[in-house]
Design a protein around this motif. Structure first.
Motif, PDB file in Angstrom:
ATOM      1  N   LYS A  45      -4.949   4.933  10.058  1.00  0.00           N
ATOM      2  CA  LYS A  45      -4.201   3.826  10.636  1.00  0.00           C
ATOM      3  C   LYS A  45      -4.050   2.683   9.638  1.00  0.00           C
ATOM      4  CE  LYS A  45      -5.197   4.512  15.552  1.00  0.00           C
ATOM      5  NZ  LYS A  45      -5.768   3.886  16.763  1.00  0.00           N
ATOM      6  N   MET A  46      -5.161   2.393   8.940  1.00  0.00           N
ATOM      7  CA  MET A  46      -5.115   1.327   7.949  1.00  0.00           C
ATOM      8  C   MET A  46      -4.127   1.667   6.834  1.00  0.00           C
ATOM      9  SD  MET A  46      -6.141  -1.635   7.047  1.00  0.00           S
ATOM     10  CE  MET A  46      -7.604  -1.889   8.060  1.00  0.00           C
ATOM     11  N   ARG A  47      -4.113   2.930   6.438  1.00  0.00           N
ATOM     12  CA  ARG A  47      -3.204   3.352   5.379  1.00  0.00           C
ATOM     13  C   ARG A  47      -1.750   3.212   5.829  1.00  0.00           C
ATOM     14  NH1 ARG A  47      -5.222   7.922   4.464  1.00  0.00           N
ATOM     15  NH2 ARG A  47      -6.491   7.326   2.665  1.00  0.00           N
ATOM     16  N   LYS A  48      -1.483   3.600   7.070  1.00  0.00           N
ATOM     17  CA  LYS A  48      -0.116   3.496   7.570  1.00  0.00           C
ATOM     18  C   LYS A  48       0.328   2.043   7.661  1.00  0.00           C
ATOM     19  CE  LYS A  48      -0.081   7.796  10.221  1.00  0.00           C
ATOM     20  NZ  LYS A  48       0.054   8.407  11.572  1.00  0.00           N
ATOM     21  N   LEU A  49      -0.597   1.186   8.110  1.00  0.00           N
ATOM     22  CA  LEU A  49      -0.263  -0.225   8.164  1.00  0.00           C
ATOM     23  C   LEU A  49       0.021  -0.781   6.763  1.00  0.00           C
ATOM     24  CD1 LEU A  49      -2.886  -1.505  10.778  1.00  0.00           C
ATOM     25  CD2 LEU A  49      -0.415  -1.250  11.109  1.00  0.00           C
ATOM     26  N   LEU A  50      -0.794  -0.319   5.812  1.00  0.00           N
ATOM     27  CA  LEU A  50      -0.608  -0.774   4.434  1.00  0.00           C
ATOM     28  C   LEU A  50       0.730  -0.296   3.874  1.00  0.00           C
ATOM     29  CD1 LEU A  50      -1.721  -2.180   1.932  1.00  0.00           C
ATOM     30  CD2 LEU A  50      -2.872  -0.040   1.319  1.00  0.00           C
ATOM     31  N   VAL A  51       1.057   0.969   4.155  1.00  0.00           N
ATOM     32  CA  VAL A  51       2.335   1.516   3.676  1.00  0.00           C
ATOM     33  C   VAL A  51       3.499   0.742   4.264  1.00  0.00           C
ATOM     34  CG1 VAL A  51       3.861   3.519   3.770  1.00  0.00           C
ATOM     35  CG2 VAL A  51       1.451   3.815   3.183  1.00  0.00           C
ATOM     36  N   ASN A  52       3.419   0.477   5.564  1.00  0.00           N
ATOM     37  CA  ASN A  52       4.494  -0.288   6.199  1.00  0.00           C
ATOM     38  C   ASN A  52       4.626  -1.685   5.593  1.00  0.00           C
ATOM     39  OD1 ASN A  52       5.167   1.799   7.942  1.00  0.00           O
ATOM     40  ND2 ASN A  52       3.742   1.109   9.542  1.00  0.00           N
ATOM     41  N   LYS A  53       3.464  -2.282   5.297  1.00  0.00           N
ATOM     42  CA  LYS A  53       3.496  -3.616   4.698  1.00  0.00           C
ATOM     43  C   LYS A  53       4.150  -3.583   3.326  1.00  0.00           C
ATOM     44  CE  LYS A  53       2.420  -7.961   5.093  1.00  0.00           C
ATOM     45  NZ  LYS A  53       3.014  -8.813   6.147  1.00  0.00           N
ATOM     46  N   VAL A  54       3.796  -2.569   2.545  1.00  0.00           N
ATOM     47  CA  VAL A  54       4.387  -2.427   1.203  1.00  0.00           C
ATOM     48  C   VAL A  54       5.887  -2.199   1.299  1.00  0.00           C
ATOM     49  CG1 VAL A  54       4.468  -0.975  -0.850  1.00  0.00           C
ATOM     50  CG2 VAL A  54       2.266  -1.628   0.118  1.00  0.00           C
ATOM     51  N   LEU A  55       6.297  -1.340   2.224  1.00  0.00           N
ATOM     52  CA  LEU A  55       7.721  -1.046   2.387  1.00  0.00           C
ATOM     53  C   LEU A  55       8.514  -2.300   2.736  1.00  0.00           C
ATOM     54  CD1 LEU A  55       7.664   2.345   4.340  1.00  0.00           C
ATOM     55  CD2 LEU A  55       8.391   1.968   1.985  1.00  0.00           C
ATOM     56  N   GLU A  56       7.906  -3.158   3.539  1.00  0.00           N
ATOM     57  CA  GLU A  56       8.633  -4.330   4.004  1.00  0.00           C
ATOM     58  C   GLU A  56       8.613  -5.482   2.998  1.00  0.00           C
ATOM     59  OE1 GLU A  56      10.568  -4.470   6.752  1.00  0.00           O
ATOM     60  OE2 GLU A  56      10.108  -2.328   6.704  1.00  0.00           O
ATOM     61  N   THR A  57       7.691  -5.470   2.050  1.00  0.00           N
ATOM     62  CA  THR A  57       7.578  -6.600   1.124  1.00  0.00           C
ATOM     63  C   THR A  57       8.051  -6.275  -0.284  1.00  0.00           C
ATOM     64  OG1 THR A  57       5.269  -5.996   0.640  1.00  0.00           O
ATOM     65  CG2 THR A  57       5.662  -7.622   2.396  1.00  0.00           C
ATOM     66  N   THR A  58       8.149  -4.990  -0.636  1.00  0.00           N
ATOM     67  CA  THR A  58       8.582  -4.643  -1.990  1.00  0.00           C
ATOM     68  C   THR A  58      10.039  -5.030  -2.216  1.00  0.00           C
ATOM     69  OG1 THR A  58       8.795  -2.867  -3.618  1.00  0.00           O
ATOM     70  CG2 THR A  58       9.261  -2.310  -1.328  1.00  0.00           C
ATOM     71  N   GLN A  59      10.369  -5.361  -3.453  1.00  0.00           N
ATOM     72  CA  GLN A  59      11.739  -5.728  -3.812  1.00  0.00           C
ATOM     73  C   GLN A  59      12.605  -4.513  -4.101  1.00  0.00           C
ATOM     74  OE1 GLN A  59      12.835  -8.996  -3.684  1.00  0.00           O
ATOM     75  NE2 GLN A  59      10.805  -9.193  -2.743  1.00  0.00           N
ATOM     76  N   ASP A  60      11.987  -3.328  -4.270  1.00  0.00           N
ATOM     77  CA  ASP A  60      12.759  -2.099  -4.478  1.00  0.00           C
ATOM     78  C   ASP A  60      13.364  -1.646  -3.152  1.00  0.00           C
ATOM     79  OD1 ASP A  60      11.912  -2.279  -7.025  1.00  0.00           O
ATOM     80  OD2 ASP A  60      10.656  -0.482  -7.006  1.00  0.00           O
ATOM     81  N   CYS A  61      14.572  -1.140  -3.213  1.00  0.00           N
ATOM     82  CA  CYS A  61      15.227  -0.596  -2.021  1.00  0.00           C
ATOM     83  C   CYS A  61      14.720   0.825  -1.791  1.00  0.00           C
ATOM     84  CB  CYS A  61      16.741  -0.596  -2.206  1.00  0.00           C
ATOM     85  SG  CYS A  61      17.436  -2.231  -2.476  1.00  0.00           S
ATOM     86  N   ILE A  62      14.072   1.064  -0.641  1.00  0.00           N
ATOM     87  CA  ILE A  62      13.472   2.365  -0.347  1.00  0.00           C
ATOM     88  C   ILE A  62      14.132   2.957   0.893  1.00  0.00           C
ATOM     89  CG2 ILE A  62      11.330   3.575   0.218  1.00  0.00           C
ATOM     90  CD1 ILE A  62       9.811   1.380  -1.235  1.00  0.00           C
ATOM     91  N   PHE A  63      14.344   4.269   0.857  1.00  0.00           N
ATOM     92  CA  PHE A  63      14.964   4.970   1.992  1.00  0.00           C
ATOM     93  C   PHE A  63      14.368   6.365   2.082  1.00  0.00           C
ATOM     94  CE2 PHE A  63      17.375   5.741  -1.836  1.00  0.00           C
ATOM     95  CZ  PHE A  63      17.617   7.109  -1.815  1.00  0.00           C
ATOM     96  N   TRP A  64      14.481   6.987   3.254  1.00  0.00           N
ATOM     97  CA  TRP A  64      14.074   8.376   3.411  1.00  0.00           C
ATOM     98  C   TRP A  64      15.073   9.072   4.319  1.00  0.00           C
ATOM     99  CZ3 TRP A  64      11.407   4.000   4.397  1.00  0.00           C
ATOM    100  CH2 TRP A  64      11.120   3.668   5.735  1.00  0.00           C
ATOM    101  N   LYS A  65      15.304  10.366   3.994  1.00  0.00           N
ATOM    102  CA  LYS A  65      16.345  11.133   4.672  1.00  0.00           C
ATOM    103  C   LYS A  65      15.799  12.468   5.149  1.00  0.00           C
ATOM    104  CE  LYS A  65      20.174   9.296   1.846  1.00  0.00           C
ATOM    105  NZ  LYS A  65      21.352   9.664   1.016  1.00  0.00           N
ATOM    106  N   ASP A  66      16.568  13.100   6.054  1.00  0.00           N
ATOM    107  CA  ASP A  66      16.188  14.434   6.509  1.00  0.00           C
ATOM    108  C   ASP A  66      16.811  15.473   5.588  1.00  0.00           C
ATOM    109  OD1 ASP A  66      18.868  14.626   7.183  1.00  0.00           O
ATOM    110  OD2 ASP A  66      18.533  14.250   9.321  1.00  0.00           O
TER     111      ASP A  66
END
Length: 696
Positions: A164-185
């Motif tokens: 859970k902590m890791r997922k929260l951390l990942v979400n935090k990084v995704l929302e604060t990083t300046q790089d544009c990140i995306f994921w697709k199917d």
């Protein structure tokens, strides 16, 4: 757990381990082999990658011999088929990891790799841990081990509390990083994006793009490269910093994108990617490249201009000095003959003209000095009538040949004597008169009007040269005083020139406190007006005194006694000169000193005459540098390469109207001993012969 690379980081080839120096001692390696772990230890070096140790457990698991593992690999293309227990795509992935490990050692990497045991028909996925240790100059030591399934499960259970902590951390990084990140199917449709992505494209939320492809969003003018890259990623490959272009709110931007597959067990369930906007960096780089190209072009153009200028000046030196050799040489010989007073007077005038023109040539060769404004004037008391007489002496024969009338008006001259650089004023007048005659057709008229007046302790001299010739275009008049500029006229009808005369004349006029203006109309004619601010003498000298002084100076110069060069008497010289008049001048000069001369019309004849002569027959060889059939440079090389010892050492003197340093150096490099310039000076010629023959 890949153990070989081949993307350019290592050289290709397979080397037996017997040729390598191992990092571990034999005893240490044997102990490592007994460790109950499926592990191999590699050492990465700039030119190869070798196996330092492999455990028995790994060999048993892969069902391969130790010889198949303990080798040194340096390229995937050379990977032996019998050792192909690693999936080719996984080799490339690990290859990227190894390439970057020099900067990220002491860090554990967990990878899933596909391995095929010897007896198994297909590859299977296995988890592997990779850890690197930097050895400095000895390379990087890499520990690669397979992870036991039960151990891996235990670790997952041990880490479940931190998920859970890791997922929260990942979400935090995704929302604060300046790089544009995306994921697709797997259909390349958007599943999610981070905040930086939304801000980059200007979306308030991801609702506008979830479930859509890049093509549907219309971001790329050419979406095909992006589609191909993502299809490769969905097959298990990864891409790193691939350049592309996308259109954002009507503006095209440059991006660098990195993409990797997303796994669920053995199956790829989508891809994740990121990109950064590098538009400003690319624009700056393009600007730097453009400026570099412009600088390169400018340097190339400057180099070409300098080469053309050097070629032009060298050729001009030869073409103008060669006829001057005839004028000055024949005039000197004629004045010393003293057969008829009238002939001596005529030769004296020819000599004055030749000396004057030679002075102009030397000034033109130093055009850079004139253009820089550092040209020094030699001002003396001068009669304006003498300037006109000298100009008329030179221009009238040219006008007579073209049947052009020359007229003068000196009624405006109030001060007959001035202080000025006579040669420079004369140079301006002659240049303007020569141009007027050149561009005036038969039956036309060139008119020269000279006037002066006192102005503030100086003499303001005004010279107007007008003609009714072909005239000039308005466009050319804007550039008329630029160096090397000539209007496109028929060279057969009007002759050719250097394009330097007017530029030099204007510079000289400005140095004398004046200038030159021009008006012209095609088909009507041209008018050049020169104004000069000259010195006013304190006391005007009489015409007879001035004329007598000039005559005395000239007679003193041309009537001097020749030096004694008796040691040259009886010596035989081989002379190669293609111009008959120049050959006659040199021949008569040397014969007057008692020198015997054999003449050749070109370099080939000179070589043949030297080869056919008996040893020691010639005391020296004089070669003109520019001759048809064979020039002096090649002739000197042929003589120096002769099989005869006397010809390899015979004194050779270069003779040329080209006085450039490059020509002198080239003559010396071709085997010549000395260099004399045209017009020939008898004393210098004899002194050079004596010094070169070594009879001083």
């Amino acid at each position: 757990m890949i153990f070989w690379t081949g993307s350019g980081v290592w050289n290709s080839g397979v080397v037996d381990m017997g040729e390598q120096t191992r990092f571990f001692s034999d005893d240490t390696r044997r102990e490592i082999e007994k460790i109950p772990v499926q592990m191999i230890i590699l050492r990465l070096q700039p030119d190869r990658m070798c196996c330092e140790a492999v455990t028995n457990k790994l060999l048993e698991f892969l069902q391969i011999d130790r010889e198949c593992a303990e080798v040194s690999f340096a390229g995937l293309d050379d990977f032996p088929d019998e050792c192909g227990w690693m999936h080719p795509d996984d080799r490339k992935r690990i290859d990227h990891l190894f390439a970057g490990m020099k900067n990220f050692t002491e860090q554990k990497y967990v990878y899933r790799v596909r391995l095929r045991r010897k007896k198994d028909p297909d590859y299977r996925w296995y988890p592997a841990e990779i850890f690197g240790r930097n050895l400095g100059e000895k390379g990087i030591l890499v520990y690669c081990s397979l992870v036991d399934a039960s151990t891996n499960g235990e670790r997952r259970r041990q880490k479940s509390s931190a998920e859970k902590m890791r997922k929260l951390l990942v979400n935090k990084v995704l929302e604060t990083t300046q790089d544009c990140i995306f994921w697709k199917d797997t259909d390349r449709r958007f599943v999610g994006v981070n905040r930086a992505f939304l801000e980059f494209y200007g979306f308030p939320s991801d609702e506008a793009l979830i479930g859509k492809t890049d093509e549907e969003m219309g971001w790329h003018e050419n979406p095909e490269p992006f589609r191909r890259d993502e299809e490769r990623v969905l097959r298990g490959e990864s891409t790193l910093l691939v350049h592309g272009k996308c259109r954002i709110r009507g503006e095209e931007r440059d991006i660098l994108a990195t993409k990797a597959p997303i796994y669920d067990g053995d199956a790829i369930i989508g891809l994740v990617g990121s990109f950064i906007d590098v538009t400003e960096d690319y624009n700056q780089r393009k600007q730097i490249e453009r400026l570099g190209d412009e600088l390169k072009d400018a340097l190339q153009a400057e180099k070409k201009t300098n080469e053309n200028l050097n070629m032009f000046m060298s050729r001009m030196s030869h073409e103008m000095r060669t006829p001057m050799n005839a004028v000055i040489g024949l005039s000197s010989l004629g004045m010393k003959a003293k057969d008829v007073d009238e002939a001596v007077d005529c030769l004296h005038k020819i000599n004055m003209s030749g000396q004057y023109l030679l002075g102009i040539i030397n000034d033109v060769l130093d055009i850079g000095k004139i253009d820089s404004g550092k040209f020094r004037l030699s001002e003396k008391e001068t009669r304006l009538a003498d300037i006109n007489t000298a100009a008329d002496t030179i221009i009238r024969p040219i006008a007579n040949r073209k049947k052009v009338n020359l007229t003068y008006d000196f009624s405006g001259v109030q001060i007959p004597e001035v202080i000025c650089d006579r040669m420079r004023v004369q140079q301006i007048v002659i240049n303007l008169m020569n141009n007027a005659v050149k561009f005036t057709d038969e039956g036309g008229t060139v008119h020269v009007e000279i006037s002066d007046q006192a102005a503030g302790g100086k003499v303001k001299l005004k010279i107007v040269v007008s003609d009714n010739g072909c005239g000039m275009s308005r466009d050319f008049l804007k550039r008329i005083f630029q160096p090397f500029i000539q209007e496109n006229r028929d060279p057969v009808k009007y002759g050719s020139g250097t394009g330097l005369g007017l530029s030099i004349s204007k510079t000289l006029a400005e140095q004398m406190g004046g200038g030159i203006t021009v008006s012209s109309e095609e088909g009507i004619g041209s008018v050049f007006t020169v104004t000069l601010m000259l010195g006013l003498p304190k006391k005007n000298a009489g015409e007879n005194d001035s004329g007598g002084k000039e005559g005395q100076d000239t007679a003193s110069c041309d009537g001097r006694e020749e030096r004694e060069f008796s040691a040259l008497k009886g010596k035989r010289i081989l002379l190669a000169e293609d111009n008959e008049i120049n050959r006659e001048i040199a021949l008569r000069m040397m014969k007057r000193a008692g020198i015997q001369v054999d003449c050749a019309g070109n370099g080939r004849e000179a070589v043949e005459m030297a080869e056919s002569s008996s040893p020691g027959f010639y005391a020296a060889v004089i070669l003109d540098l520019m001759m048809p059939t064979m020039g002096g440079y090649e002739a000197a090389e042929r003589i120096r390469s002769s099989s005869r010892q006397d010809l390899r050492t015979i004194p050779i003197i270069a003779m040329s109207a080209d006085i450039f340093e490059e020509s002198v150096n080239r003559a010396i490099s071709c085997g010549m001993n000395s260099f004399i310039t045209k017009p020939l000076d008898a004393d210098k010629l004899f002194a050079t012969l004596m010094e070169t023959i070594n009879i001083l």
